[in-house]
Write a protein that holds these residues in place. Structure first.
Motif, short mmCIF file in Angstrom:
data_model
loop_
_atom_site.label_atom_id
_atom_site.label_comp_id
_atom_site.label_asym_id
_atom_site.label_seq_id
_atom_site.Cartn_x
_atom_site.Cartn_y
_atom_site.Cartn_z
N THR A 113 4.47 -7.55 0.49
CA THR A 113 3.47 -7.19 -0.54
C THR A 113 4.09 -7.06 -1.93
O THR A 113 3.38 -7.04 -2.92
CB THR A 113 2.77 -5.86 -0.20
OG1 THR A 113 3.75 -4.81 -0.20
CG2 THR A 113 2.07 -5.93 1.14
N CYS A 114 5.42 -6.93 -2.01
CA CYS A 114 6.10 -6.70 -3.30
C CYS A 114 5.39 -5.57 -4.07
O CYS A 114 4.83 -5.82 -5.14
CB CYS A 114 6.19 -8.00 -4.10
SG CYS A 114 7.12 -9.26 -3.23
N PRO A 115 5.39 -4.37 -3.52
CA PRO A 115 4.57 -3.29 -4.04
C PRO A 115 5.11 -2.71 -5.35
O PRO A 115 6.22 -3.02 -5.76
CB PRO A 115 4.66 -2.23 -2.94
CG PRO A 115 6.03 -2.44 -2.35
CD PRO A 115 6.26 -3.92 -2.40
N GLY A 116 4.30 -1.87 -5.96
CA GLY A 116 4.77 -1.18 -7.17
C GLY A 116 3.85 -1.34 -8.36
O GLY A 116 4.21 -0.98 -9.48
N GLY A 117 2.66 -1.88 -8.13
CA GLY A 117 1.70 -1.97 -9.23
C GLY A 117 2.15 -2.93 -10.31
O GLY A 117 2.96 -3.83 -10.06
N THR A 118 1.63 -2.73 -11.52
CA THR A 118 2.01 -3.62 -12.61
C THR A 118 3.28 -3.08 -13.27
O THR A 118 3.67 -1.94 -13.08
CB THR A 118 0.89 -3.73 -13.66
OG1 THR A 118 0.58 -2.42 -14.11
CG2 THR A 118 -0.34 -4.38 -13.08
N GLY A 119 3.90 -3.92 -14.07
CA GLY A 119 5.16 -3.53 -14.71
C GLY A 119 6.32 -3.94 -13.83
O GLY A 119 6.16 -4.24 -12.64
N ALA A 120 7.51 -3.97 -14.43
CA ALA A 120 8.69 -4.49 -13.74
C ALA A 120 9.26 -3.48 -12.76
O ALA A 120 9.16 -2.28 -12.95
CB ALA A 120 9.75 -4.88 -14.76
#
Ligand code: NIG
Ligand code: FE
Length: 415
Positions: free
Chosen positions: A16-23
């Motif tokens: 899912t490559c999580p973490g919302g928006t932003g780097a």
């Protein structure tokens, strides 16, 4: 293309490559959000849910199921640095380089970027669109669903606008997203060789306002490098860009360090790209900034260099790293981000997990995308790649092949 409806992709692994928006910075780059025996529910073009196969089967008993056993499902890859609009390949230059002539020497002799400029100026918009469409199809076939494309082979107002219009026309075709960057400061065009200040004025005072007014670019890039643009010229161009609402990014410290990484951080640039020769001060400046360090190891491989950017130092220092192809006819003719990930693992010391985050979520962050692209979190556009391997680490490991078996763009099967 088939019509969108609710369906569930059932895979061996989902990332899912999580973490919302932003780097994702530093250690957060290791979190790929791995779901073993995972599934993704897609509804009306968006990711609705991600979970284990069994869980989503009971939640959506009537949904169509797509069997992707033996496959890894990931966010569509985001290639945040390309020069995908151009005319012909540069095969004569390739032979020269194979015989040992350095890339920047060919440029000094009027070849290199200026050879592509001479070629592109002769071509019609339709011709360029056709060539570029075919190349972007190949980009998509390798699992990339969003791609940044730069101008920079026109170097006159009209020819730069022509390139940017080609990008805009192609972005109307829904199977891939293009993000346009103005790169009028790519090379000093041959006709301005002895009056470079005049060309920099033209870029800053005429081209940037015209590009911004026409809404043809989001970003403004500069090739800052000894033999290309100086730090003072770069500042001049980027100041004009900011004034007109274009977001800066820099081709920085590609072959020699000239303070490009530091300047990118100073301008709060979206990204500093290349960084093969970044200095210690540059590493510190980027690691402590919101500027994404975009690494393009395919370029260094293709140009026969024996050095690579210090990905581990950037990540250990808390920086955010993205990976991109730099797809262009001179220094990096590949459209395959998977092989760039292989290089990142073998030559830059990145882990397969970091490489995936760098080619998805952090690519999206380098393009300042804020709609969830680069992730498979609920609510994100269903931009999805399926790779025909059962473990995500096999994508960089089995290097050199295209493992991409299927692609969905906003829920539509496009490959
Ligand atoms: O990113 N370094 C400058 N620009 C491209 C090369 C473009 C070309 O050679 O045509 C790059 O490597
Ligand atoms: Fe480039």
């Amino acid at each position: 293309m088939t019509k969108s409806r609710r369906f569930v992709l059932e895979a061996s692994q989902v990332l899912t490559c999580p973490g919302g928006t932003g780097a994702r910075h530093g250690r957060a780059m290791s979190d790929v959000g791995l779901v073993e025996e995972g599934a993704v529910a897609v509804s009306d073009g968006f990711v609705e849910a991600v979970g284990q196969r069994a869980e989503l089967r009971s939640r959506y008993p009537d949904a169509e199921r797509v069997d992707l056993s033996g496959h890894v499902v990931t966010p569509g890859l985001v290639d945040s640095h390309t020069h995908a609009v151009f005319g012909r390949w540069r095969l004569d230059e390739y032979e020269l380089r194979c015989a040992g002539v350095p890339y920047m020497e060919i440029a000094r002799e009027g070849g290199g970027i200026n050879a592509s400029v001479n070629d592109l100026r002769e071509r019609s918009e339709e011709d360029l669109a056709e060539l570029s469409r075919a190349r972007l199809r190949r980009v998509l076939e390798h699992g990339t669903t969003t791609v940044e494309v730069k101008s920079g082979y026109g170097l006159t107002l009209d020819d730069e606008l022509k390139m940017l219009r080609v990008i805009r026309e192609l972005s109307k075709e829904a199977w891939i997203d293009l993000v346009p960057t103005f790169l009028g400061a790519h090379a000093i065009p041959t006709e301005y060789r002895d009056r470079r200040a005049e060309y920099v004025d033209l870029v800053a005072e005429t081209m940037i306002p015209a590009v911004a007014k026409a809404g043809l670019a989001v970003f403004c890039d500069v090739f800052m490098e000894p033999g290309a643009y100086t730090p003072a010229e770069t500042k001049r161009v980027l100041e004009a860009a900011v004034e007109h609402g274009l977001v800066p990014r820099i081709h920085a410290d590609e072959f020699e360090s000239s303070g490009g990484a530091e300047l990118a951080a100073e301008f709060a640039a979206a990204s500093a790209d290349h960084l093969g020769a970044i200095s210690e001060a540059g590493i510190r400046a980027l690691a402590g900034s919101n500027t994404v360090a975009t690494l393009l190891p395919g370029t260094l491989l293709f140009l026969g260099k024996s050095y690579y950017p210090p990905a581990s130092a950037l990540i250990d220092g808390g920086g955010a790293v993205a990976l991109a192809t730099d797809f262009n006819p001179g220094s990096s003719p590949t459209v395959n981000l998977q092989i760039v990930m292989s290089l990142a693992c073998s030559q830059l010391g990145m882990s397969p997990a970091e490489a995936f985050v760098a080619a998805t979520a952090n690519g999206a962050a380098a393009l300042r995308l804020e709609d969830g692209r680069g992730t498979l979190e609920p609510g994100a556009p269903a931009d999805i790649a399926a790779f025909s391997v059962a473990d995500f680490r096999l994508v960089p490991y089995l290097y050199g092949s295209n493992h991409c078996a299927a692609v969905w763009k906003r829920g539509l099967r496009v490959r």
